[in-house]
Design a protein around this motif. Structure first.
Motif, short mmCIF file in Angstrom:
data_model
loop_
_atom_site.label_atom_id
_atom_site.label_comp_id
_atom_site.label_asym_id
_atom_site.label_seq_id
_atom_site.Cartn_x
_atom_site.Cartn_y
_atom_site.Cartn_z
N LYS A 70 39.91 -22.75 32.58
CA LYS A 70 38.52 -22.82 32.15
C LYS A 70 37.82 -21.48 32.26
O LYS A 70 36.78 -21.27 31.65
CB LYS A 70 37.76 -23.87 32.95
CG LYS A 70 38.05 -25.27 32.47
CD LYS A 70 37.05 -26.26 33.01
CE LYS A 70 37.55 -27.67 32.74
NZ LYS A 70 37.52 -28.50 33.92
N LEU A 166 28.95 -19.72 20.47
CA LEU A 166 29.13 -20.73 21.53
C LEU A 166 28.76 -22.13 21.00
O LEU A 166 29.51 -23.08 21.16
CB LEU A 166 28.25 -20.37 22.75
CG LEU A 166 28.23 -21.40 23.88
CD1 LEU A 166 29.61 -21.55 24.52
CD2 LEU A 166 27.20 -21.03 24.94
N LEU A 167 27.60 -22.23 20.34
CA LEU A 167 27.17 -23.53 19.81
C LEU A 167 28.14 -24.03 18.75
O LEU A 167 28.48 -25.21 18.72
CB LEU A 167 25.76 -23.43 19.21
CG LEU A 167 24.61 -23.07 20.14
CD1 LEU A 167 23.29 -23.07 19.37
CD2 LEU A 167 24.50 -24.02 21.31
N ARG A 169 31.26 -23.46 18.40
CA ARG A 169 32.57 -23.87 18.91
C ARG A 169 32.52 -25.31 19.41
O ARG A 169 33.54 -25.95 19.61
CB ARG A 169 33.01 -22.96 20.07
CG ARG A 169 33.54 -21.62 19.62
CD ARG A 169 34.19 -20.92 20.79
NE ARG A 169 34.34 -19.49 20.58
CZ ARG A 169 35.32 -18.94 19.87
NH1 ARG A 169 36.22 -19.71 19.30
NH2 ARG A 169 35.39 -17.64 19.72
N HIS A 170 31.31 -25.78 19.67
CA HIS A 170 31.15 -27.15 20.18
C HIS A 170 30.08 -27.88 19.37
O HIS A 170 29.00 -28.15 19.89
CB HIS A 170 30.74 -27.13 21.66
CG HIS A 170 31.62 -26.28 22.50
ND1 HIS A 170 32.79 -26.73 23.06
CD2 HIS A 170 31.52 -24.97 22.88
CE1 HIS A 170 33.36 -25.74 23.74
NE2 HIS A 170 32.62 -24.67 23.64
N GLN A 172 27.49 -30.25 17.85
CA GLN A 172 26.79 -31.44 18.34
C GLN A 172 26.75 -31.56 19.86
O GLN A 172 26.16 -32.50 20.38
CB GLN A 172 27.40 -32.72 17.74
CG GLN A 172 27.07 -32.84 16.27
CD GLN A 172 27.84 -33.94 15.61
OE1 GLN A 172 28.99 -33.76 15.25
NE2 GLN A 172 27.21 -35.08 15.45
N LYS A 173 27.37 -30.64 20.55
CA LYS A 173 27.24 -30.68 22.02
C LYS A 173 25.89 -30.07 22.37
O LYS A 173 25.50 -29.03 21.84
CB LYS A 173 28.36 -29.86 22.67
CG LYS A 173 28.17 -29.67 24.18
CD LYS A 173 29.36 -28.93 24.77
CE LYS A 173 29.08 -28.20 26.08
NZ LYS A 173 28.37 -28.89 27.12
N PHE A 175 23.53 -28.06 24.62
CA PHE A 175 23.56 -27.05 25.67
C PHE A 175 22.18 -26.98 26.31
O PHE A 175 21.19 -26.73 25.63
CB PHE A 175 23.93 -25.68 25.09
CG PHE A 175 25.40 -25.55 24.76
CD1 PHE A 175 26.29 -25.04 25.69
CD2 PHE A 175 25.86 -25.94 23.51
CE1 PHE A 175 27.64 -24.93 25.39
CE2 PHE A 175 27.22 -25.83 23.20
CZ PHE A 175 28.11 -25.34 24.14
N GLU A 179 22.46 -23.93 31.06
CA GLU A 179 23.83 -23.62 30.65
C GLU A 179 23.85 -22.36 29.78
O GLU A 179 24.73 -21.51 29.91
CB GLU A 179 24.40 -24.81 29.90
CG GLU A 179 25.90 -24.81 29.86
CD GLU A 179 26.46 -26.13 29.33
OE1 GLU A 179 25.69 -27.08 29.08
OE2 GLU A 179 27.69 -26.18 29.16
N ARG A 183 25.78 -18.96 30.55
CA ARG A 183 26.94 -18.54 29.74
C ARG A 183 26.64 -17.35 28.84
O ARG A 183 27.54 -16.60 28.50
CB ARG A 183 27.44 -19.73 28.90
CG ARG A 183 27.98 -20.80 29.84
CD ARG A 183 28.59 -21.93 29.13
NE ARG A 183 29.75 -21.58 28.32
CZ ARG A 183 30.59 -22.49 27.86
NH1 ARG A 183 30.41 -23.75 28.14
NH2 ARG A 183 31.62 -22.13 27.11
N TRP A 225 21.49 -27.83 20.15
CA TRP A 225 22.82 -28.11 19.62
C TRP A 225 22.89 -27.66 18.18
O TRP A 225 21.87 -27.44 17.52
CB TRP A 225 23.17 -29.59 19.75
CG TRP A 225 22.22 -30.55 19.06
CD1 TRP A 225 21.03 -31.02 19.55
CD2 TRP A 225 22.39 -31.14 17.77
NE1 TRP A 225 20.46 -31.88 18.65
CE2 TRP A 225 21.27 -31.98 17.55
CE3 TRP A 225 23.39 -31.06 16.79
CZ2 TRP A 225 21.10 -32.72 16.38
CZ3 TRP A 225 23.21 -31.82 15.63
CH2 TRP A 225 22.09 -32.63 15.44
#
Ligand code: CA
Length: 233
Positions: A70, A166-167, A169-170, A172-173, A175, A179, A183, A225
């Motif tokens: 991680k 960063l957004l 890569r994920h 709908q997650k 953040f 965070e 990050r 997100w």
């Protein structure tokens, strides 16, 4: 370019033997004798390969691999183990190790395995540089750091590019502010700070293109997100 190797081995004699062999092959070596040492070194330096003794101070280091994975810096991992049964080998690879070498071994065998892993790591970086990240109409070229929405190119600062990547890569997650602070800016959450809001407002306005569905969304009291609105349902 010299291959950088971190060796985690708690038996001084074995550590010395590995160090001598790898140095003779022109590799750059750091040695530690505990998992704390591994984490410390990985958080501050980058390595091509981590040579990880399976039993470090009576702790099975296999269990630490998912956590090590991680961390942002991810070397290839080769496990050294006195346990040579097939099941142990499979367990090692299941936990995310890239290779497994049974003790006792010839140092030339270890050198050869490290070289192979380092080549694979290098090839992985090439693929990474070439890759394109796509979410709906958004296209991010990671190699040139260019961003397109449909056919329109968007000019972002380095920080904005980092947030967007960063957004994206994920998708709908959500953040949270905390965070993102951690990050992107590498700082702890400070409720007084509006650095995230300011950056996100600017980024969102740059990413809002006429006749295109919005890409970056705010969840009230939650965070941010990325995704196209029809993906939320
Ligand atoms: Ca050991």
């Amino acid at each position: 370019m010299s291959i950088r190797v971190l060796v985690a081995e708690d038996e001084p004699k074995v550590q010395k033997f590995i160090r001598a062999g790898l140095e003779q092959s022109g590799m750059t070596i750091d040695c530690v004798d505990s998992l704390e040492g591994v984490e410390q070194h990985l958080s501050t330096q980058s390595y091509d390969v981590l040579v990880l003794d399976r039993l470090l101070k009576a702790y099975d280091s296999l269990y630490s691999i998912p956590k090590l994975r991680k961390q942002s810096v991810q070397p290839k991992i080769i496990i050294l183990s006195a346990l040579s049964e097939v099941e142990d080998r499979v367990a090692g690879l299941d936990y995310g190790a890239d290779d497994y070498l049974s003790k006792p071994f010839h140092v030339s065998e270890l050198v050869a395995r490290i070289r192979t892993l380092a080549r694979r790591a290098e090839a992985g970086k090439e693929i990474n540089r070439d890759s394109i990240l796509k979410v709906g109409d958004l296209k991010i070229r990671l190699d040139t750091q260019e961003v397109f929405i449909g056919t329109v190119q968007v000019n972002l600062t380095a920080k904005e590019f980092k947030i967007l990547t960063l957004l994206a890569r994920h998708p709908q997650k959500i953040f949270s502010k905390a965070e993102l602070l951690d990050r992107i800016w590498g700082i702890n959450f400070d409720p007084e700070s509006n650095v995230v809001e300011v950056a996100m407002t600017r980024l969102r306005s740059k990413m809002t293109i006429e006749n295109q569905r919005p890409l970056i969304h705010t969840k009230r009291g939650g965070g941010y997100w990325l995704g196209q609105s029809d993906m939320t349902t």
